[in-house]
Write an enzyme that holds these catalytic residues in place. Structure first.
Site, PDB file in Angstrom:
ATOM      1  N   LYS A 138       4.390 -25.531   0.701  1.00  0.00           N
ATOM      2  CA  LYS A 138       5.451 -26.619   0.117  1.00  0.00           C
ATOM      3  C   LYS A 138       6.674 -26.595   0.928  1.00  0.00           C
ATOM      4  O   LYS A 138       6.889 -25.493   1.860  1.00  0.00           O
ATOM      5  CB  LYS A 138       5.640 -25.791  -1.273  1.00  0.00           C
ATOM      6  CG  LYS A 138       6.623 -24.286  -1.130  1.00  0.00           C
ATOM      7  CD  LYS A 138       7.175 -24.160  -2.385  1.00  0.00           C
ATOM      8  CE  LYS A 138       8.446 -24.501  -2.603  1.00  0.00           C
ATOM      9  NZ  LYS A 138       9.669 -23.620  -1.901  1.00  0.00           N
ATOM     10  N   LYS A 172       0.476 -14.467  -6.743  1.00  0.00           N
ATOM     11  CA  LYS A 172       1.278 -13.244  -7.216  1.00  0.00           C
ATOM     12  C   LYS A 172       0.236 -12.600  -8.393  1.00  0.00           C
ATOM     13  O   LYS A 172      -0.161 -13.253  -9.345  1.00  0.00           O
ATOM     14  CB  LYS A 172       2.420 -13.321  -8.047  1.00  0.00           C
ATOM     15  CG  LYS A 172       3.485 -13.701  -6.807  1.00  0.00           C
ATOM     16  CD  LYS A 172       4.791 -13.774  -7.092  1.00  0.00           C
ATOM     17  CE  LYS A 172       5.858 -14.356  -5.985  1.00  0.00           C
ATOM     18  NZ  LYS A 172       6.863 -13.490  -5.534  1.00  0.00           N
ATOM     19  N   HIS A 230       7.309 -23.570  -7.885  1.00  0.00           N
ATOM     20  CA  HIS A 230       7.117 -22.429  -8.263  1.00  0.00           C
ATOM     21  C   HIS A 230       7.362 -22.414  -9.876  1.00  0.00           C
ATOM     22  O   HIS A 230       6.277 -21.801 -10.844  1.00  0.00           O
ATOM     23  CB  HIS A 230       7.720 -21.278  -7.879  1.00  0.00           C
ATOM     24  CG  HIS A 230       7.855 -21.135  -6.345  1.00  0.00           C
ATOM     25  ND1 HIS A 230       6.849 -21.442  -5.686  1.00  0.00           N
ATOM     26  CD2 HIS A 230       9.064 -20.965  -5.448  1.00  0.00           C
ATOM     27  CE1 HIS A 230       7.037 -21.119  -4.224  1.00  0.00           C
ATOM     28  NE2 HIS A 230       8.248 -20.866  -4.238  1.00  0.00           N
TER      29      HIS A 230
HETATM   30  C1  BG6 Z   1      10.418 -20.046  -1.552  1.00  0.00           C
HETATM   31  C2  BG6 Z   1      11.720 -20.961  -1.555  1.00  0.00           C
HETATM   32  O1  BG6 Z   1       9.380 -21.126  -1.731  1.00  0.00           O
HETATM   33  O2  BG6 Z   1      10.344 -19.130  -2.482  1.00  0.00           O
HETATM   34  C3  BG6 Z   1      12.738 -19.948  -1.210  1.00  0.00           C
HETATM   35  O3  BG6 Z   1      11.637 -21.697  -0.508  1.00  0.00           O
HETATM   36  C4  BG6 Z   1      12.660 -18.688  -2.188  1.00  0.00           C
HETATM   37  O4  BG6 Z   1      14.130 -20.508  -1.464  1.00  0.00           O
HETATM   38  C5  BG6 Z   1      11.397 -17.987  -2.327  1.00  0.00           C
HETATM   39  O5  BG6 Z   1      13.600 -17.494  -1.774  1.00  0.00           O
HETATM   40  C6  BG6 Z   1      11.167 -16.952  -3.451  1.00  0.00           C
HETATM   41  O6  BG6 Z   1       9.910 -16.574  -3.320  1.00  0.00           O
HETATM   42  P1  BG6 Z   1       9.901 -14.937  -3.932  1.00  0.00           P
HETATM   43  O7  BG6 Z   1       8.255 -14.503  -3.671  1.00  0.00           O
HETATM   44  O8  BG6 Z   1      10.599 -13.918  -3.027  1.00  0.00           O
HETATM   45  O9  BG6 Z   1      10.394 -15.137  -5.231  1.00  0.00           O
END
Ligand code: BG6
Length: 480
Positions: A138, A172, A230
């Site tokens: 993404k 996850k 997400h």
């Molecule tokens: C990424 C974003 O997709 O996900 C980031 O581009 C973000 O900005 C990250 O920090 C967060 O992922 P996780 O798994 O650490 O919550």
């Protein structure tokens, strides 16, 4: 199982922090094919030996895992490197030509503006001939128009059923538990609708800032970076109808229906149902941190809160409060489903107004767990039946199994060809369509940026979206 990975963006942050360490772990656990190979590809002019040196150094400083030196060397023996200019399809084709006879998976961990030229080069080299596959990070584009362009161009080069679009949240374990819990239990499915559910909150707060990703972030912001992908994926898993089977397309059919049922924002919704924020200097974990240094004239936000509505029978009238931000008070990813209060309250203490409603909490970060909040009198003999106390039931069981990080799981699925945890082209586009409506609503409604000190729960205006984090008058709690 496919045995060759062509990893574009190999010197980038994601590859160094997550992708290579995940592959190392998979190899250490014997989950990769015996003849597995990885080619790292990036613009930097390293040779293979220098690149292996970079990985060796990286593996020596992993935070959760200390691999044995033999394991590292065994892995590095499978890795080589080529420097490539991704703007030039010829350069891309040349950089992989010697490997396309193997069963290849190309992985693009590069800016989406380079997707099309890179894919043209891969197609030219034969790297998209069946059964070869493509994994895409993404974001797919920047808005609906650019996502459509990318999907259409790439779709002309490789079949959709060999494209694996990543949203690492789907890898996850707690996210998969959400599906298991919903569809494996009559109990939950019976109340999973507007009659019993009052509201859904999805919070992804990070303590990290934007540092080091300024160029990308200045064009993206929290809405495009986190909500479009997400958070909307989490929303889909909470809201989707039960699929007819766990076949990838049956799951994705249901998710896309949810995305298409999201009520678009206009200027009025944007003003009433969203908050945009940006962090200024503050304190995180006792350390001063600087304000987000956005480029001159940039309007980009590092925090967003928005209430989404899903216009269908199951969810009519149920607000989905979506919140995400950088440099917030805590790192936390939580989905909370709050049920309506009981219709007639019988008990003396607490009085009806203070009874905690039933609440199902899926916590993905910092640790993974699932809790069901009930009112109970069972916990102690000294409590009478007239007095209830909140009871948190822990629903996740410790299996003793080694939990895999999201990327390990996603690599395995893509190498095996399982699509269920990847995002289809129409899902991406439906998510952009809603996201674009929010951006347009902000513009037309002139929704201002509100500033918040780093280390807090976001702007004060966001208090209604974060009831558990703010007190009744909208004050964030003091950090200890
Ligand atoms: C990424 C974003 O997709 O996900 C980031 O581009 C973000 O900005 C990250 O920090 C967060 O992922 P996780 O798994 O650490 O919550």
């Amino acid at each position: 199982m496919h045995d060759t990975l062509l990893l574009f963006g190999a010197t980038g942050d994601l590859a160094q922090r997550y992708l290579f360490p995940s592959l190392l772990r998979l190899q250490g656990d014997g989950l990769l094919p015996a003849d597995f190979r990885v080619r790292g590809l990036s613009l930097s002019a390293h040779d293979s030996e220098a690149f292996r040196g970079i990985l060796r150094e990286r593996f020596a400083h992993l935070s959760h895992h200390t691999p044995a030196p033999e394991q590292v060397e065994e892995f590095l023996a499978r890795v080589d490197y080529r420097s490539v200019d991704l703007r030039s399809p010829e350069s891309v084709a040349e950089s992989v030509a010697d490997l396309v006879g193997r069963r290849c998976v190309s992985y693009l961990s590069i800016p989406p503006g380079l997707y099309i030229s890179t894919c043209q080069g891969l197609a030219q080299a034969g790297a998209f001939a069946a059964p070869n596959r493509l994994m895409l990070e993404k974001p797919i584009g920047h808005d609906l128009a650019s996502a459509r362009e990318i999907n259409a161009s790439i779709g002309g080069l490789i079949d959709e059923d060999r494209i694996f679009r990543i949203d690492h949240y789907l890898g996850k374990a707690a996210v998969q538990n959400l599906l298991a819990l919903r569809f494996g239990n009559t109990l939950l499915e019976a109340v999973w609708n507007r009659t019993y559910i009052d509201s859904v909150n999805i919070l992804v707060s990070e303590t990290e800032g934007v540092d080091g990703r300024n160029a990308y972030y200045a064009r993206s912001g929290a809405l495009r970076d986190m909500v479009q992908s997400h958070i909307l994926q989490l929303l889909c898993l909470v809201a989707m109808e039960p699929p007819a089977s766990l076949a990838a397309d049956r799951i994705r059919d249901e998710k896309v229906k949810v995305l298409r049922a999201l009520r678009p924002f206009g200027a009025a919704e944007a003003q009433r149902h969203s908050v945009r924020g940006r962090y200024i200097a503050g304190i995180i974990d006792g350390q001063p941190v600087q304000a987000y240094a956005a480029p001159e004239g940039s309007e980009v936000e590092t925090f967003v809160a928005a209430t989404a509505h899903i216009d269908n029978w199951r969810w009519a009238g149920v607000p989905f409060h979506l919140v995400t931000g950088k440099r917030m008070a805590e790192r936390s990813t939580v989905v909370t489903v709050t049920l309506k209060p009981v219709t007639h309250w019988l008990f003396e203490r607490p009085d009806g107004a203070h009874a905690a409603p039933n609440r199902l909490t899926f916590r993905l970060q910092p640790q993974e767990d699932i809790e069901l909040g009930l009112m109970s009198s069972l916990a102690g003999p000294e409590w009478g039946t007239l007095e209830l106390h909140p009871l948190e039931l822990e629903l996740s069981s410790q299996t003793g199994h080694n939990r895999r990080i999201a990327y390990e799981r996603l690599f395995l699925d893509a190498l095996h060809g399982s699509h269920a945890l990847f995002v289809r082209n129409d899902e991406v586009e439906a998510a952009w369509a809603w996201t674009d409506s929010v951006v347009a609503g902000w513009e037309r409604g002139d929704v201002p940026l509100e500033y918040y000190p780093a280390g807090t729960w976001g702007p004060r205006e966001a208090a209604p979206y974060l009831p558990a984090q703010f007190d009744a008058v909208g004050r964030p709690p003091r950090r200890s």
